[in-house]
Design an enzyme around this catalytic site. Structure first.
Site, short mmCIF file in Angstrom:
data_model
loop_
_atom_site.label_atom_id
_atom_site.label_comp_id
_atom_site.label_asym_id
_atom_site.label_seq_id
_atom_site.Cartn_x
_atom_site.Cartn_y
_atom_site.Cartn_z
N ASP A 443 -3.23 -2.41 5.66
CA ASP A 443 -1.82 -2.73 5.46
C ASP A 443 -1.28 -2.76 6.93
O ASP A 443 -1.73 -2.37 8.02
CB ASP A 443 -1.08 -1.93 4.75
CG ASP A 443 0.09 -2.49 4.12
OD1 ASP A 443 0.47 -3.47 4.35
OD2 ASP A 443 0.28 -1.73 3.17
N ASP A 507 4.08 -8.93 -2.02
CA ASP A 507 4.37 -7.39 -3.01
C ASP A 507 5.54 -7.87 -4.06
O ASP A 507 5.90 -7.24 -4.76
CB ASP A 507 5.32 -6.70 -1.87
CG ASP A 507 4.43 -5.57 -1.18
OD1 ASP A 507 3.35 -5.53 -1.29
OD2 ASP A 507 5.05 -5.03 -0.25
C1 DGJ Z 1 3.05 -2.75 1.35
C2 DGJ Z 1 1.84 -3.52 0.68
O1 DGJ Z 1 2.14 -4.54 0.48
C3 DGJ Z 1 2.03 -2.50 -0.75
O2 DGJ Z 1 1.28 -3.23 -1.65
C4 DGJ Z 1 1.66 -0.85 -0.47
O3 DGJ Z 1 0.28 -0.73 -0.09
C5 DGJ Z 1 2.66 -0.66 0.53
N1 DGJ Z 1 2.62 -1.41 1.75
C6 DGJ Z 1 2.21 0.78 0.60
O4 DGJ Z 1 3.19 1.39 1.68
#
Ligand code: DGJ
Length: 706
Positions: A443, A507
């Site tokens: 990430d 997300d």
């Molecule tokens: C952002 C990601 O897009 C989410 O899926 C998740 O992994 C969060 N970060 C975790 O902090």
């Protein structure tokens, strides 16, 4: 007068005709012509109008002010104020089977420009330049851009915009005098400025029109332009934005641009996507897991967030396995000090309070349940509230003497700092060597504000070092698959995909929003690299509610997963997850290898998406009703891509549970199925059913043996 030579590069349907003299000029980049071209290029010689320079000046692959082309230059820089308007002359050309390498020198400025052009059998062109300083004295590079010419009929644009939870939004606009420009200075590929665009003839659409699609493979700052010159000529240009002083070449040193990928089609956007999808599948994606079916995920993030309890996590895993999940991923929250999003980043040690017995028992159980295990990391980031920061405050990517805003309460680590780089590698290596981890979710949750290494601008190198870190991890752990995620879709591009296997597009798991996001992404990426998860019925990012059918069918058309806590779900929902997981497994070979068609619809309230098998033996079609139908009757949908002569059995695989209740009578083919020829499907079609807004139907076409 230098002798000119014409060479061609050919794909399946497209051709590039290149004239080489003092410089290289693309005379034609479009439909394949074939045959003998010698002599015919005379038809393209330009007139010289009054009121301009007395000679014709070509639009080259690197426009040069010193040659008299008043376009955004391909190379801009200086050697202590000198050598700032280079003019390159070809000194050597090497032609390979499907590419050409052109070396040009400016002996006055002491610079060499090496240009590579490749056109593959999928009709994807890739090009890049390398600039080398061949004289004493430091050469300061301000711009080094890739430029490709476009014909004057390229008059319309499709570009991208977006933001967090709203990625891959497309917009159409005319390409007018002055042209178009987008700049990304966010230090990652970004949600806002996905580095791609399409230029085409007026009103180009999914099925028709000449289109030229471009994708700039770079995960940092970039500038894309489509210039309409005052004389009517057009060109697309892509470059990394170099910050002041960032690229300085000593004698003998070089800098290379990222690859610019491009593809032409005279059959509209679907055909262009087929080129890019084939290229991604056969050229871009790492080879290692190509024949492995992509496992169905359960990712813990929206199910438990930071609230980790190993016993509970194991009960999630049990439920997941029962539903047919094949890979179980523990997201953020598992490491030291990570109880929320304000602390812990950088401390890549297991949180012993949360996991007193370690990770091993969990991974073993997950594996016993028949699932692979995956773990989340955000290696490039650091919270000030972490042991890492307390020990190494100087590891921050920052300009000393200035405050910088945080993003999600965190800062970026300076990857040019070797100690920091090795610490991060050692931590990742530790987990991957100690445990049976098949997958990492990598990430990156904030933008880069002060990219500096010892005060000097370092945005370009930060991106290079990120690639090096991933490469090093992959070289050491080739059995590990990696997902590229950056707060959803903030780092999605071809260069990342060369070293990763899957993207997290957003997300936003709201099925309605996902329909648009996945469609926008589908222009350049095939479904199997798009992570698509069924979220909870009450979507966390939009607070909307959707049925399991709409959520399930939307997630079906990618690399499928589940993003919720299965323990807390009701029986009906669980049955839904099982059903769509099973459907996905059945259709996965087709979805992850076939040709994607964005099927035109008579009403914008529908979105129709199909995947047709490469051998035309079957197809699957999703009819998604995004909004209320505009009319009482919604016309027909016509499916392209089937074999014209063949007969197909059409059946509905899935439909909303209230399907019969909402009308007096639905089209009979949706009940009893029907048999149609491929030609009929393409030219006549099938009556559209009536669906409620935010619902969908899945239709299968199977070739009847003749
Ligand atoms: C952002 C990601 O897009 C989410 O899926 C998740 O992994 C969060 N970060 C975790 O902090």
């Amino acid at each position: 007068m230098v002798d000119k030579k014409v060479i061609t590069l050919s794909g399946q349907q497209t051709q590039i005709v290149l004239e080489l003299g003092e410089y290289a000029e693309i005379l034609h980049w479009g439909k394949k012509i074939g045959g003998e071209l010698a002599g015919q290029t005379l038809s393209l010689s330009r007139p010289v109008p009054y009121g301009r320079l007395d000679t014709d000046v070509a639009m080259t692959l690197s426009p040069e002010l010193g040659r008299g082309i008043f376009s955004s230059p391909g190379v801009e820089g200086h050697r202590d104020g000198q050598d700032w308007a280079p003019v390159f002359v070809i000194r050597q050309v090497e032609q390979g089977r499907n590419g050409v390498l052109i070396e040009s020198d400016d002996c006055v400025a002491g610079l060499r420009l090496t240009t590579e052009l490749l056109l593959d059998e999928h009709d994807v062109l890739q090009t890049r330049h390398t600039l080398t300083n061949i004289k004493t004295g430091v050469y300061q590079v301000n711009h080094l851009a890739n430029t490709l010419p476009l014909p004057a009929r390229a008059k319309e644009l499709m570009t991208y915009y977006g933001r967090w939870v709203h990625e891959f939004q497309t917009v159409r606009q005319p390409l007018l005098q002055g042209g178009y420009q987008q700049e990304n200075r966010r230090g990652r590929t970004s949600h806002e400025h996905y580095p791609a665009l399409v230029v085409g003839t007026p009103h180009f659409d999914e099925m028709s029109g000449d289109v030229w699609g471009f994708h700039f493979a770079w995960s940092g700052n970039h500038r894309l332009r489509v210039d309409v010159k005052a004389d009517g000529r057009r060109a697309m240009q892509a470059e990394v934005i170099y910050l002041p002083g960032e690229v300085a070449l000593n004698e003998g040193e070089s800098v290379t641009t990222p690859w610019l990928y491009a593809s032409y089609s005279d059959m509209g956007l679907n055909d262009m996507s087929h080129h890019f999808h084939a290229h991604v599948r056969h050229v871009i994606l790492p080879n290692d897991f190509k024949n492995k079916p992509r496992p169905i995920h359960l990712n813990t993030w929206e199910g438990i967030y930071f609230d980790h309890d190993p016993h509970y996590i194991l009960s999630m895993a049990e439920q997941a396995a029962q539903m047919g999940v094949e890979r179980f991923i523990i997201d953020d929250g598992w490491f030291k000090g990570r109880n929320g999003d304000k602390a812990g980043l950088g401390d890549w040690f297991l949180c012993e309070e949360k996991y007193p017995n370690g990770l091993q028992p969990i991974i073993e159980r997950v594996n016993q349940l028949g699932m692979e295990f995956g773990l989340w990391f955000e290696p490039e980031m650091i919270n000030k509230d972490s042991d890492l920061f307390r020990t190494h405050p100087d590891w921050l990517l920052a300009i000393e003497g200035y405050e910088q805003p945080t993003g999600r309460h965190q800062y970026v680590i300076d990857l040019q700092n070797d100690e920091a780089f090795h610490y991060l590698f050692e931590r990742l290596d530790h987990f991957l060597s100690t445990y049976h981890i098949a997958y990492i979710k990598w990430d990156m949750n904030r933008e880069v504000v002060q990219p500096a290494h010892f005060g000097r601008a370092a945005a370009h190198q930060q991106t290079v070092r990120y690639y090096q870190l991933v490469d090093k991890v992959r070289a050491e752990h080739p059995h590990v698959e990696i997902e590229s995620c950056a707060a959803g879709g903030g780092r999605i591009d071809f260069e990342v995909l060369k070293r990763t296997h899957r993207f997290w597009p957003s997300d936003n798991n709201d099925a309605l929003e996902r329909q648009t996001i996945q469609r926008g992404m589908s222009y350049f990426f095939p479904p199997e690299v798009m992570g698509c998860h069924i979220g909870a019925s009450h979507c966390h990012s939009t607070r909307r509610r959707h049925s399991i059918e709409f959520r399930g069918l939307t997630a079906l058309f990618g690399h499928m997963g589940i993003e919720l806590d299965p323990v807390k779900e009701e029986q009906a929902e669980k049955q839904g997850f099982e059903r769509y997981i099973e459907l996905h497994k059945m259709l996965r070979p087709l979805l992850h290898s076939g040709k994607t068609w964005r099927v035109p619809s008579d009403d914008d309230a529908h979105q129709i998406h199909a995947v047709v098998a490469n051998d035309q033996s079957e197809a699957v079609v999703l009819i998604a009703q995004l909004a209320m139908p505009t009319n009482s009757l919604s016309g027909h949908f016509r499916l392209p891509g089937l074999a014209a002569e063949a007969i197909y059995r059409v059946t509905v695989l899935d439909k909303p549970s209230n399907y019969q209740e909402i009308v007096s009578y639905q089209p009979p083919w949706t009940e009893s199925g029907c048999e149609l020829s491929g030609a009929w499907c393409e030219s006549v079609g099938l009556t559209m059913p009536i669906l409620d807004a935010e619902s969908a139907m899945l239709v299968r076409f199977e070739r009847v043996p003749s």
